[in-house]
Write a protein that holds these residues in place. Structure first.
Motif, short mmCIF file in Angstrom:
data_model
loop_
_atom_site.label_atom_id
_atom_site.label_comp_id
_atom_site.label_asym_id
_atom_site.label_seq_id
_atom_site.Cartn_x
_atom_site.Cartn_y
_atom_site.Cartn_z
N PRO A 193 15.52 9.39 5.22
CA PRO A 193 14.61 8.49 5.94
C PRO A 193 14.60 7.09 5.34
O PRO A 193 15.07 6.87 4.21
N LEU A 194 14.04 6.18 6.10
CA LEU A 194 13.87 4.80 5.64
C LEU A 194 12.45 4.64 5.09
O LEU A 194 11.48 4.96 5.79
N PRO A 195 12.29 4.18 3.85
CA PRO A 195 10.93 3.94 3.34
C PRO A 195 10.32 2.70 3.99
O PRO A 195 10.95 1.63 4.02
N ALA B 281 9.74 5.35 16.40
CA ALA B 281 10.19 5.98 15.15
C ALA B 281 9.61 7.38 15.08
O ALA B 281 8.61 7.71 15.73
N LEU B 282 10.27 8.21 14.27
CA LEU B 282 9.73 9.51 13.92
C LEU B 282 9.21 9.37 12.49
O LEU B 282 9.99 9.29 11.55
N ASP C 31 0.86 -1.19 0.00
CA ASP C 31 0.00 0.00 0.00
C ASP C 31 0.89 1.23 0.00
O ASP C 31 1.94 1.22 -0.64
N SER C 32 0.55 2.27 0.72
CA SER C 32 1.29 3.53 0.64
C SER C 32 2.68 3.42 1.27
O SER C 32 2.92 2.62 2.18
N VAL C 33 3.57 4.27 0.79
CA VAL C 33 4.91 4.40 1.37
C VAL C 33 4.90 5.46 2.45
O VAL C 33 4.38 6.57 2.26
N CYS C 34 5.44 5.12 3.61
CA CYS C 34 5.67 6.08 4.68
C CYS C 34 7.18 6.18 4.91
O CYS C 34 7.87 5.16 4.87
N LEU C 35 7.67 7.38 5.11
CA LEU C 35 9.09 7.57 5.36
C LEU C 35 9.31 7.76 6.86
O LEU C 35 8.59 8.52 7.51
N GLU C 36 10.32 7.06 7.40
CA GLU C 36 10.55 7.10 8.84
C GLU C 36 12.01 7.43 9.16
O GLU C 36 12.92 6.99 8.46
N LEU C 37 12.15 8.17 10.24
CA LEU C 37 13.47 8.50 10.80
C LEU C 37 13.59 7.85 12.17
O LEU C 37 12.59 7.52 12.80
N PRO C 38 14.81 7.67 12.64
CA PRO C 38 14.96 7.17 14.01
C PRO C 38 14.43 8.19 15.02
O PRO C 38 14.49 9.40 14.79
N ALA C 39 13.91 7.71 16.11
CA ALA C 39 13.34 8.59 17.14
C ALA C 39 14.46 9.11 18.04
O ALA C 39 14.66 8.67 19.17
N VAL C 40 15.21 10.09 17.51
CA VAL C 40 16.36 10.65 18.21
C VAL C 40 16.22 12.17 18.25
O VAL C 40 15.28 12.75 17.70
N SER C 41 17.18 12.81 18.88
CA SER C 41 17.15 14.26 19.00
C SER C 41 17.48 14.92 17.66
O SER C 41 18.00 14.28 16.73
#
Length: 372
Positions: free
Chosen positions: A327-329, A311-312, A156-166
Motif C-alpha cells: 500500500p501507499l502510506p 482509493a481502497l 497526524d496518523s498514517v493511513c495505508l491505501e491501495l488503488p480502488a481496483v479488483s
C-alpha cells in the motif's frame, strides 16, 4: 441559547448551533451538503456524527458552525468544546473515527469557505481549534488557507491505501511468489465453501451485534481496543450504520461456513474511498486454515473494482500485515488554528505534539533493539 445567527455577504448567513435537538433536525439538509462534498468520508455523515454525539458527547459542549445560502445549508464544521488539556474546539467523531473534516461543496467559489472561516474565528475567541485526522485534500484545508491568525499544520496518523481496483488487479501488483500464495488462499476459501452475503438494511442491526460478539471472541485473551467492547460503542454502531447502509454509505457483509455465520465485516463507502472499518471472525476460520485478511479484502474489492471509489483505504494503522499488499502510506494532517489572543494555546499544543512524537520514536527504537 439554541443558535446564534450572523448575516454575512449577500444571502449568506452563519450560525453557531449548540442545541442537540437542532442537530438532530439537520439530517436532511446535512445529507444534501454531504453529497455535494466529494472529499467527505462516512465519518462526516449526519448518521455517524449525531449518533457519536448521543453516545460520547458532553451536554452543553456542542458547537456546530454552519453557513447557509438562501436558507440552504452550504457549509458545516461539526465541533465540540473540550477543556483538557487545553480549551479546544475539536471535531465530533473522536478517537473511533479515522478521518475528520468540515463540509464544503465542491462547487464553492471560496465565499462559503470564507464565511465558515470567519464564523469559526468567532467561535474560537477563547479556545484553540484542533482539526485532527484530516485526510490530504480535505475541505478543512480551505479553511486553513483562509485563516488570518496563527496556525500550524503537523502530521497526524498514517493511513495505508491501495488503488480502488479488483482483487485480481491487487494480486497482480504483488511479486509472483506472493501472488501465488494469495491465489492459493483464495482457492482455499472457495474449497471450504465460505459464502458471503451482503446484509439487507432490515438485518443490519442484528448483524452488527453478531459482528461485535465475534470481535470479542476473536480477541479473547489478547490485547484489544477496549472501546470496541463498551456498550456505548455498540449503541453508536447499531444506531448509526443502519441509516448509512440505507444511504449507500456503508455495507455489512456476513460470511457463512456450513450455514453458520463465522464472520461479519463493516465497510464504509464514499466517492473518495472505501475502507473496512471493523470485523469479527470466529477462531474456527483460522482453525480451518482460512486466511481472514484475504477473505475480507476480497469482499471489500467488490465495492471498489468498478472504479467508482478513489482509493481502497486500510484506514489508520501501520500494522505489518497491511504491508503485504504494497500500500501507499498517506499521512493525515492535524490543522491547528488560533487567534492572536490564544496563540499560547497553539504553542502548548505544538510542544505536546512534539513530546509525544519523541516518545513514539524512542519506543520504536526500543522495540527494534529488542527484536535485534
Amino acid at each position: 441559547m439554541t443558535t446564534t445567527a450572523h448575516p454575512t455577504l449577500a444571502a449568506y448567513t452563519t450560525e453557531l448551533v449548540t442545541d442537540e435537538g437542532v442537530f438532530a433536525g439537520l439530517a436532511p439538509a446535512w445529507g444534501r451538503l454531504y453529497r455535494r462534498c466529494g472529499t467527505a468520508t462516512p465519518f462526516q455523515s449526519h448518521a455517524w456524527l449525531h449518533s457519536w454525539w448521543r453516545s460520547y458527547g458532553t451536554p452543553g459542549r456542542l458547537r456546530l458552525v454552519l453557513v447557509r445560502y438562501g436558507g440552504e445549508l452550504v457549509g458545516a464544521a461539526p465541533l465540540t468544546l473540550v477543556h483538557r488539556p487545553l480549551p479546544t474546539l475539536v471535531p465530533l467523531g473522536g478517537a473511533i473515527s479515522d478521518y475528520a473534516d468540515v463540509l464544503l461543496a465542491d462547487a464553492d467559489d471560496g465565499r462559503v469557505a470564507g464565511a465558515l472561516t470567519r464564523e469559526l474565528a468567532e467561535a474560537a475567541r477563547t479556545a484553540l481549534i484542533d482539526f485532527r485526522e484530516v485526510r490530504p485534500g480535505g475541505a478543512a484545508e480551505r479553511v486553513y488557507d483562509r485563516w488570518r491568525g496563527p496556525c500550524r499544520k503537523v502530521p497526524d496518523s498514517v493511513c495505508l491505501e491501495l488503488p480502488a481496483v479488483s482483487m485480481d488487479e491487487l494480486v497482480g501488483r504483488l511479486p509472483s511468489s506472493k501472488a501465488q500464495r494469495v491465489r492459493a488462499k483464495l482457492r482455499k476459501l472457495a474449497s471450504l465453501g465460505v459464502r458471503r452475503d451482503v446484509v439487507p438494511p432490515d438485518g443490519v442491526d442484528a448483524a452488527l451485534r453478531r459482528l461485535l460478539d465475534l470481535h470479542r471472541l476473536q480477541w479473547q485473551g489478547r490485547k484489544v481496543t477496549t472501546e470496541h467492547l463498551q456498550p456505548r460503542f455498540q449503541e453508536h454502531l447499531v444506531r448509526s450504520v443502519g441509516p448509512m447502509v440505507r444511504c449507500g454509505d456503508a455495507v455489512v457483509t456476513e460470511f457463512r461456513l456450513d450455514d453458520e455465520v463465522v464472520a461479519v465485516d463493516l465497510t464504509l463507502l464514499a466517492p473518495s474511498l472505501a475502507g473496512g472499518y471493523l470485523y469479527g471472525a470466529h477462531p474456527r476460520l483460522r482453525e480451518r486454515k482460512a486466511d481472514v485478511a484475504v477473505m475480507l479484502l476480497d469482499a471489500c474489492t467488490q465495492h471498489t473494482g468498478t472504479g467508482e471509489r478513489g482509493a481502497l483505504s486500510l484506514l489508520r494503522g501501520d500494522e505489518p500485515y497491511k504491508h503485504h499488499w504494497r500500500p501507499l502510506p498517506v499521512v493525515n494532517q492535524r490543522l491547528l488554528l488560533a487567534r492572536r489572543r490564544t496563540a499560547p494555546l497553539l504553542t502548548a499544543a505544538l510542544c505536546d505534539a512534539a513530546a509525544r512524537q519523541r516518545i513514539k520514536e524512542v519506543r520504536h527504537r526500543w522495540k527494534e533493539r529488542r527484536a535485534d
